[in-house]
Design an enzyme around this catalytic site. Structure first.
Site, PDB file in Angstrom:
ATOM      1  N   ASP A  25      -1.440   6.677   6.768  1.00 50.08           N
ATOM      2  CA  ASP A  25      -1.341   5.244   6.995  1.00 50.08           C
ATOM      3  C   ASP A  25      -2.187   4.882   8.222  1.00 50.08           C
ATOM      4  O   ASP A  25      -2.457   5.733   9.074  1.00 50.08           O
ATOM      5  CB  ASP A  25       0.136   4.901   7.253  1.00 50.08           C
ATOM      6  CG  ASP A  25       0.472   3.496   6.805  1.00 50.08           C
ATOM      7  OD1 ASP A  25      -0.433   2.763   6.374  1.00 50.08           O
ATOM      8  OD2 ASP A  25       1.666   3.134   6.880  1.00 50.08           O
ATOM      9  N   LYS A  50       0.832  -1.213   0.000  1.00 52.68           N
ATOM     10  CA  LYS A  50       0.000   0.000   0.000  1.00 52.68           C
ATOM     11  C   LYS A  50       0.865   1.261   0.000  1.00 52.68           C
ATOM     12  O   LYS A  50       0.677   2.163  -0.823  1.00 52.68           O
ATOM     13  CB  LYS A  50      -0.934   0.016   1.226  1.00 52.68           C
ATOM     14  CG  LYS A  50      -1.886  -1.168   1.292  1.00 52.68           C
ATOM     15  CD  LYS A  50      -2.760  -1.156   2.525  1.00 52.68           C
ATOM     16  CE  LYS A  50      -2.000  -1.305   3.820  1.00 52.68           C
ATOM     17  NZ  LYS A  50      -1.289  -2.597   3.959  1.00 52.68           N
ATOM     18  N   THR A  51       1.810   1.328   0.932  1.00 53.02           N
ATOM     19  CA  THR A  51       2.685   2.495   1.008  1.00 53.02           C
ATOM     20  C   THR A  51       3.454   2.663  -0.299  1.00 53.02           C
ATOM     21  O   THR A  51       3.598   3.784  -0.813  1.00 53.02           O
ATOM     22  CB  THR A  51       3.675   2.324   2.183  1.00 53.02           C
ATOM     23  OG1 THR A  51       2.923   2.178   3.387  1.00 53.02           O
ATOM     24  CG2 THR A  51       4.600   3.515   2.306  1.00 53.02           C
ATOM     25  N   THR A 108      -5.416  -1.580   7.065  1.00 51.41           N
ATOM     26  CA  THR A 108      -5.559  -3.032   7.024  1.00 51.41           C
ATOM     27  C   THR A 108      -7.005  -3.411   7.325  1.00 51.41           C
ATOM     28  O   THR A 108      -7.395  -4.548   7.145  1.00 51.41           O
ATOM     29  CB  THR A 108      -4.658  -3.701   8.092  1.00 51.41           C
ATOM     30  OG1 THR A 108      -4.882  -3.044   9.341  1.00 51.41           O
ATOM     31  CG2 THR A 108      -3.191  -3.576   7.725  1.00 51.41           C
ATOM     32  N   ARG A 143       6.504  -8.245   1.581  1.00 51.34           N
ATOM     33  CA  ARG A 143       7.399  -7.875   2.679  1.00 51.34           C
ATOM     34  C   ARG A 143       8.037  -9.114   3.304  1.00 51.34           C
ATOM     35  O   ARG A 143       9.221  -9.119   3.643  1.00 51.34           O
ATOM     36  CB  ARG A 143       6.674  -7.055   3.741  1.00 51.34           C
ATOM     37  CG  ARG A 143       7.617  -6.656   4.891  1.00 51.34           C
ATOM     38  CD  ARG A 143       6.923  -5.840   5.962  1.00 51.34           C
ATOM     39  NE  ARG A 143       6.542  -4.542   5.436  1.00 51.34           N
ATOM     40  CZ  ARG A 143       5.446  -3.890   5.804  1.00 51.34           C
ATOM     41  NH1 ARG A 143       4.637  -4.411   6.695  1.00 51.34           N
ATOM     42  NH2 ARG A 143       5.168  -2.717   5.282  1.00 51.34           N
TER      43      ARG A 143
HETATM   44  N1  LIG Z   1       4.047  -5.228  -5.969  1.00 51.29           N
HETATM   45  C1  LIG Z   1       5.275  -5.262  -5.433  1.00 51.29           C
HETATM   46  N2  LIG Z   1       6.347  -5.581  -6.176  1.00 51.29           N
HETATM   47  C2  LIG Z   1       7.574  -5.635  -5.613  1.00 51.29           C
HETATM   48  N3  LIG Z   1       7.837  -5.398  -4.315  1.00 51.29           N
HETATM   49  C3  LIG Z   1       6.798  -5.067  -3.522  1.00 51.29           C
HETATM   50  C4  LIG Z   1       5.483  -4.960  -4.050  1.00 51.29           C
HETATM   51  N4  LIG Z   1       4.656  -4.603  -3.043  1.00 51.29           N
HETATM   52  C5  LIG Z   1       5.423  -4.476  -1.953  1.00 51.29           C
HETATM   53  N5  LIG Z   1       6.717  -4.749  -2.226  1.00 51.29           N
HETATM   54  C6  LIG Z   1       7.832  -4.778  -1.258  1.00 51.29           C
HETATM   55  O1  LIG Z   1       7.286  -5.097   0.017  1.00 51.29           O
HETATM   56  C7  LIG Z   1       7.599  -4.091   0.973  1.00 51.29           C
HETATM   57  C8  LIG Z   1       6.358  -3.804   1.781  1.00 51.29           C
HETATM   58  O2  LIG Z   1       5.464  -3.025   1.024  1.00 51.29           O
HETATM   59  P1  LIG Z   1       4.670  -1.780   1.662  1.00 51.29           P
HETATM   60  O3  LIG Z   1       4.238  -0.908   0.549  1.00 51.29           O
HETATM   61  O4  LIG Z   1       5.469  -1.167   2.736  1.00 51.29           O
HETATM   62  O5  LIG Z   1       3.419  -2.560   2.271  1.00 51.29           O
HETATM   63  P2  LIG Z   1       2.193  -1.983   3.124  1.00 51.29           P
HETATM   64  O6  LIG Z   1       2.295  -0.496   3.120  1.00 51.29           O
HETATM   65  O7  LIG Z   1       0.969  -2.502   2.437  1.00 51.29           O
HETATM   66  O8  LIG Z   1       2.334  -2.586   4.503  1.00 51.29           O
HETATM   67  C9  LIG Z   1       8.115  -2.894   0.182  1.00 51.29           C
HETATM   68  O9  LIG Z   1       9.183  -2.288   0.817  1.00 51.29           O
HETATM   69  C10 LIG Z   1       8.546  -3.456  -1.148  1.00 51.29           C
HETATM   70  O10 LIG Z   1       9.926  -3.694  -1.138  1.00 51.29           O
HETATM   71 MG   LIG Z   2       2.642   0.659   4.799  1.00 48.94          MG
END
Ligand SMILES: Nc1ncnc2c1ncn2[C@@H]1O[C@H](COP(=O)(O)OP(=O)(O)O)[C@@H](O)[C@H]1O
Ligand SMILES: [Mg+2]
Length: 339
Positions: free
Chosen positions: A109, A64-65, A158, A217
């Protein structure tokens, strides 16, 4: 983009920043979401407007981030980062909103953890770009209306079910990120290995992907631990044996379950005869918060078919019993009887 350095005091900056894709092309999977966002971006750019407010929801670590950052980059606009729990007072949000450069993306977030007061203050800002401030107290108080520059709120959560419906209804688009399929996770592992400059053999990619809980992640985390293991205990190459030994050392099993997952299932089986058991009872038995159970433990267990949510409570499935090789008290008594 100073906020990326965590000025808002959240867990925004992860150490795997280097692995974060910075374009839609590099972002693997989630094709429908990417397609939709690309259209929204192109259309808004064509009109020279800021894009609609967007809500992203899905489990932790699904990207998401990363998507919010990619959007800011694609639009070439500044991004400011805040998170639900750190925006404690209306004033915190007012300070951010009143200082935005035009067309900034405000990324909030953990939006489900915004308190009601802050949320209610956010509605008019989202809807009509106005801030309604109350100055003073008691009978002498007056409201002051401030115009805001155009901005886009991207909220991530989430738990979309915990957002109040007035907040939810103010987003122009809502996208759900799903768990990734195995091919996408494998591709993410290969991409990350390349960025980290480590060789990972294809059988090792298979092993690591299966234990990655369908979550980028987690995939990146396991890959890094395997890299460490390969460097310290082997010749630096991640082969199948290195991958398996890394998982064993981390106590992660072949489908990604960790100790706390196994413990969680075991308690339902042994103490509550497999369920159904109510979430509050379970939380008390595990000394865990309900939200941790719902956000962290359950989604993946449900995805692999080990846990069901029924109206009567949580139930552990036969598949989980087989995987963990555990039995309920009744089953054990029956086994003894039949011996
Ligand atoms: N679609 C994707 N392709 C490649 N790497 C990804 C992808 N989505 C997430 N990641 C990796 O996973 C990590 C976690 O993603 P993040 O955006 O922080 O998740 P969330 O914000 O949903 O908890 C990121 O740092 C990135 O390296
Ligand atoms: Mg995040």
């Amino acid at each position: 983009m100073e906020d990326i350095l965590g000025k808002e005091g959240n867990n925004f900056l992860e150490f795997d920043q280097a692995l974060r894709p910075d374009s839609f092309e590099a972002y693997i999977g989630q094709e429908k979401v990417k397609e939709n966002l690309a259209i929204i971006i192109e259309a808004a750019q064509g009109r020279g407007e800021s894009i609609d407010h967007i809500l992203l929801h899905g489990q932790a670590g699904l990207g998401k981030t990363t998507l919010a950052l990619i959007m800011a980059k694609a639009l070439a606009v500044p991004i400011r980062v805040a998170s639900g729990p750190t925006l404690k007072k209306v004033g915190d949000l007012a300070a951010i909103l009143s200082n935005l450069e035009p067309n900034t993306i405000l990324f909030i977030d953990e939006a489900h953890r915004l308190n009601r007061m802050v949320e209610e203050f956010l509605y008019p800002a989202m809807e009509s770009r106005k801030l309604h401030l109350i100055i003073g107290k008691g009978p002498g108080a007056r409201t002051l209306s401030l115009d805001l520059p155009p901005f886009t709120l991207i909220a991530a959560t989430t738990r979309a079910d915990l957002l109040s419906s007035p907040l939810r209804s103010r987003f122009g688009a809502t996208f759900k990120l799903d768990f990734y399929n195995n091919e996408d996770i494998k591709e993410i592992i290969r991409r990350s290995a390349k960025l980290l400059g480590v060789e990972v053999q294809s059988l090792a990619v298979e092993v690591l992907a299966k234990s990655s809980r369908a979550t980028p992640r987690v995939a990146n985390r396991l890959l890094k631990r395997a890299r460490d293991y390969a460097q310290v205990k082997s010749n630096g190459v991640i082969d199948e044996e290195v991958a398996l030994k890394t998982l064993k050392l981390l106590e992660v099993d072949e489908i990604g379950l960790e100790n706390h997952d196994r413990e969680f299932l075991r308690i339902i089986v042994e103490t509550f005869n497999r369920g159904p058991v109510g979430i509050e009872t379970l939380a008390a038995a595990l000394c865990e918060e309900r939200s941790v159970i719902e956000d962290v433990y359950e989604p993946y267990l449900m995805r692999v078919g080990f846990l069901k949510r029924t109206s009567a409570g949580r139930v552990v499935t036969e598949a989980a019993l087989a995987h963990l090789n555990i039995k309920t008290k009744e089953q054990r008594m029956l086994d003894d009887y039949l011996k």
